[in-house]
Motif scaffolding. Structure first.
Motif, short mmCIF file in Angstrom:
data_model
loop_
_atom_site.label_atom_id
_atom_site.label_comp_id
_atom_site.label_asym_id
_atom_site.label_seq_id
_atom_site.Cartn_x
_atom_site.Cartn_y
_atom_site.Cartn_z
N VAL A 119 63.05 24.66 61.87
CA VAL A 119 61.88 23.78 61.86
C VAL A 119 61.50 23.52 60.40
O VAL A 119 61.61 24.40 59.55
CB VAL A 119 60.71 24.43 62.63
N VAL A 120 61.05 22.31 60.12
CA VAL A 120 60.64 21.94 58.77
C VAL A 120 59.18 22.34 58.57
O VAL A 120 58.32 22.07 59.42
CB VAL A 120 60.83 20.42 58.54
N ASP A 121 58.92 23.00 57.45
CA ASP A 121 57.57 23.44 57.09
C ASP A 121 56.68 22.21 56.85
O ASP A 121 57.03 21.36 56.04
CB ASP A 121 57.64 24.29 55.83
N PRO A 122 55.54 22.11 57.54
CA PRO A 122 54.69 20.93 57.36
C PRO A 122 54.09 20.81 55.96
O PRO A 122 53.77 19.73 55.51
CB PRO A 122 53.59 21.12 58.41
N LYS A 123 53.97 21.93 55.26
CA LYS A 123 53.37 21.92 53.93
C LYS A 123 54.38 21.52 52.85
O LYS A 123 54.13 20.61 52.07
CB LYS A 123 52.80 23.31 53.63
N SER A 124 55.53 22.19 52.83
CA SER A 124 56.51 21.97 51.75
C SER A 124 57.60 20.98 52.12
O SER A 124 58.25 20.42 51.23
CB SER A 124 57.16 23.30 51.36
N GLY A 125 57.84 20.78 53.40
CA GLY A 125 58.91 19.87 53.82
C GLY A 125 60.28 20.51 53.80
O GLY A 125 61.29 19.84 53.93
N LYS A 126 60.33 21.83 53.63
CA LYS A 126 61.61 22.55 53.61
C LYS A 126 61.78 23.35 54.90
O LYS A 126 60.82 23.58 55.63
CB LYS A 126 61.65 23.50 52.41
N ALA A 127 63.01 23.76 55.15
CA ALA A 127 63.31 24.54 56.36
C ALA A 127 62.61 25.89 56.30
O ALA A 127 62.51 26.50 55.24
CB ALA A 127 64.81 24.73 56.49
N THR A 128 62.14 26.33 57.44
CA THR A 128 61.44 27.61 57.51
C THR A 128 61.72 28.30 58.83
O THR A 128 62.16 27.68 59.79
CB THR A 128 59.91 27.41 57.35
N ARG A 129 61.47 29.60 58.84
CA ARG A 129 61.54 30.34 60.09
C ARG A 129 60.17 30.26 60.75
O ARG A 129 59.18 29.93 60.11
CB ARG A 129 61.94 31.79 59.83
#
Length: 106
Positions: free
Chosen positions: A73-83
């Motif tokens: 899932v893409v982090d809504p804050k940074s726009g990078k992939a996150t767990r």
């Protein structure tokens, strides 16, 4: 069976396979197969014979399912992939949150 970390409508990052590095929106989650259909990812050509519905026939491009282990899932804050983690919010409801930023995922 374990909970799935990806839901329909999520923006996901592909971390493995032919489309590695691309992002897309989840159109459908196939729970039994642990796969998801992602917009613009894993596009395959389907050859169709002429029939009543499609008298022309031909080659049709469509998205094929991709395994959930190849998606983040893409982090809504940074726009990078996150767990993804789960925690109780102020109202006592279980919500998904980004492990990178701590931001709640809608």
């Amino acid at each position: 069976m374990s909970k799935l970390h990806i839901k329909k409508g999520d923006i996901v990052f592909v971390n493995a396979g032919e489309d590695k590095g691309k992002t897309g929106r989840v159109l459908q989650v196939l729970v039994k197969d642990n796969r998801a259909i992602v917009e613009g990812i894993n596009v395959v050509s389907k050859h169709t014979k002429p029939n009543a519905k499609n008298p022309q026939g031909g080659i049709e491009k469509k998205e094929a399912p991709i395994h959930l282990s190849n998606l983040n899932v893409v982090d809504p804050k940074s726009g990078k992939a996150t767990r993804i983690g789960r925690k109780l919010n102020e109202k006592g409801a279980l919500v998904r949150y980004s492990k990178k930023s701590g931001e709640e995922i809608k």
